[in-house]
Design an enzyme around this catalytic site. Structure first.
Site, PDB file in Angstrom:
ATOM      1  N   ASP A   1      44.359   3.676-126.234  1.00 40.49           N
ATOM      2  CA  ASP A   1      45.472   2.738-126.058  1.00 40.49           C
ATOM      3  C   ASP A   1      45.291   1.922-124.775  1.00 40.49           C
ATOM      4  O   ASP A   1      46.225   1.769-123.988  1.00 40.49           O
ATOM      5  CB  ASP A   1      46.806   3.490-126.037  1.00 40.49           C
ATOM      6  CG  ASP A   1      47.988   2.588-126.388  1.00 40.49           C
ATOM      7  OD1 ASP A   1      47.762   1.501-126.972  1.00 40.49           O
ATOM      8  OD2 ASP A   1      49.135   2.959-126.080  1.00 40.49           O
TER       9      ASP A   1
ATOM     10  N   SER B   1      61.674   9.523-122.093  1.00 42.45           N
ATOM     11  CA  SER B   1      61.381   9.969-120.727  1.00 42.45           C
ATOM     12  C   SER B   1      61.833   8.934-119.706  1.00 42.45           C
ATOM     13  O   SER B   1      62.033   7.762-120.028  1.00 42.45           O
ATOM     14  CB  SER B   1      59.885  10.230-120.560  1.00 42.45           C
ATOM     15  OG  SER B   1      59.151   9.028-120.713  1.00 42.45           O
TER      16      SER B   1
END
Length: 338
Positions: free
Chosen positions: A151, A42
């Site tokens: 995360d 991306s």
């Protein structure tokens, strides 16, 4: 993106939609500016909405580089993001797509990520306290919605122009399991996240709880204070790469290595900061800071700041990124294509 057996949350538009926001349905609604981020799958652009002149971040994901399974996970991430609405989360506005790409529109965070700032200079505890209490507020909120981030690390914490810390990047976040069995409830399965920030229960037993996010915040807290992480990278990365048989035979050694109490660096910071770091990095999840939100909010390092004020985004940061400075790598513009 990590593996998860969790179900995605349902779209809660009533709680999510901004009544003043424009309905984003096509990339043609935006003027594309410079690149602020680039990954293997991306690219993130600064864009300006043609009608309102507002600036946003536009994440462009190439469909051709991903199989159906990954695209499905992305769509689940979108549904999860649409269910969350908090001043200290990077706000998600819209998702749309064309034949080749999927586009995500989010808040534009021009202050850079926390990784950049702590790599450039050392910050005092007063600055770090505000960062941490804002992240505490964000984590308490997502946990109240049954979401684990999985995360938490400086790379996934973005600063806005005023210096507020916002939790971002929910690509491995998941809803917790609900089960009639207490041992299987409020958890997700799998070693998901970044090894050097993973909690012991994730590394050793391949499960995550809300307390696992607090461990990751503890590693981040330590890193903000000392510009290094508390445990050797190679130790944790080698563990992840090991076979299941090797993991079983060395679990006790890993567990012993993850004790923070003998760290001499902790003697150089305040008593309250030291207490908070050690409590976040507690091996026993029931004793870990964050297991009880009340104990977290009344901890000496945090109790001078009202979480109610923080949760409304009304806290004034001490550190503010320089206005006009672009906290991105200029080479990104040369590499990216739209």
């Amino acid at each position: 993106m990590g593996n998860s057996n969790s179900k995605s949350v349902k779209n809660d538009k009533e709680n999510f939609e901004d009544p003043n926001a424009t309905n984003f349905e096509s990339v043609s609604q935006f003027k594309i500016r410079n690149v602020i981020g680039k990954g293997s799958w991306s690219t993130v652009f600064v864009v300006k909405h043609r009608q309102t002149k507002q600036r946003f971040a536009l994440k462009c994901i190439n469909k051709k580089k991903h199989d159906e399974h990954k695209i499905k996970k992305l769509r689940n991430e979108v549904l999860l993001l649409q269910s969350l609405n908090h001043p200290l989360l990077c706000k998600f506005y819209s998702e749309f797509e064309d034949e080749t790409k999927i586009y995500l529109v989010t808040d534009l965070m021009l202050g850079g990520d926390l990784r950049y700032h702590i790599s450039q200079r050392k910050f005092n505890e007063s600055v770090i306290r505000i960062w941490m209490v804002e992240l505490v507020s964000a984590l308490i909120y997502i946990h109240s919605k049954g979401v684990l981030h999985r995360d938490v690390k400086p790379d996934n914490i973005l600063l806005d122009e005023k210096g507020h810390c916002k939790l971002a990047d929910f690509n491995v976040a998941a809803k917790v399991h609900t089960s009639s069995s207490p041992s299987k409830s409020n958890m997700t399965v799998g070693r998901v996240g970044t090894p050097v920030y993973m909690a012991p229960e994730t590394l050793i037993h391949a499960v995550s709880y809300k307390e696992s996010d607090w461990w990751s915040l503890g590693i981040t807290f330590y890193e903000c204070l000392f510009q290094v992480r508390p445990f050797p990278n190679h130790l944790l990365i080698n563990w992840i790469r090991a076979s299941e048989e090797e993991k079983a035979s060395s679990a006790d050694r890993l567990s012993s290595a993850l004790h923070i109490s003998r760290d001499k660096k902790l003697t150089t910071i305040s008593k309250d900061a030291r207490s908070a770091v050690m409590a976040f990095l507690e091996m026993d999840i029931k004793k870990r800071l964050g297991h009880s939100s009340k104990k977290l909010q009344t901890h000496p390092f945090f109790c001078s700041i009202s979480l109610e004020t923080v949760s409304k985004g009304n806290l004034t940061p001490i550190f503010r990124p320089k206005s006009g400075k672009v906290y991105v790598d200029p080479i990104l513009d040369l590499e990216a294509t739209f």
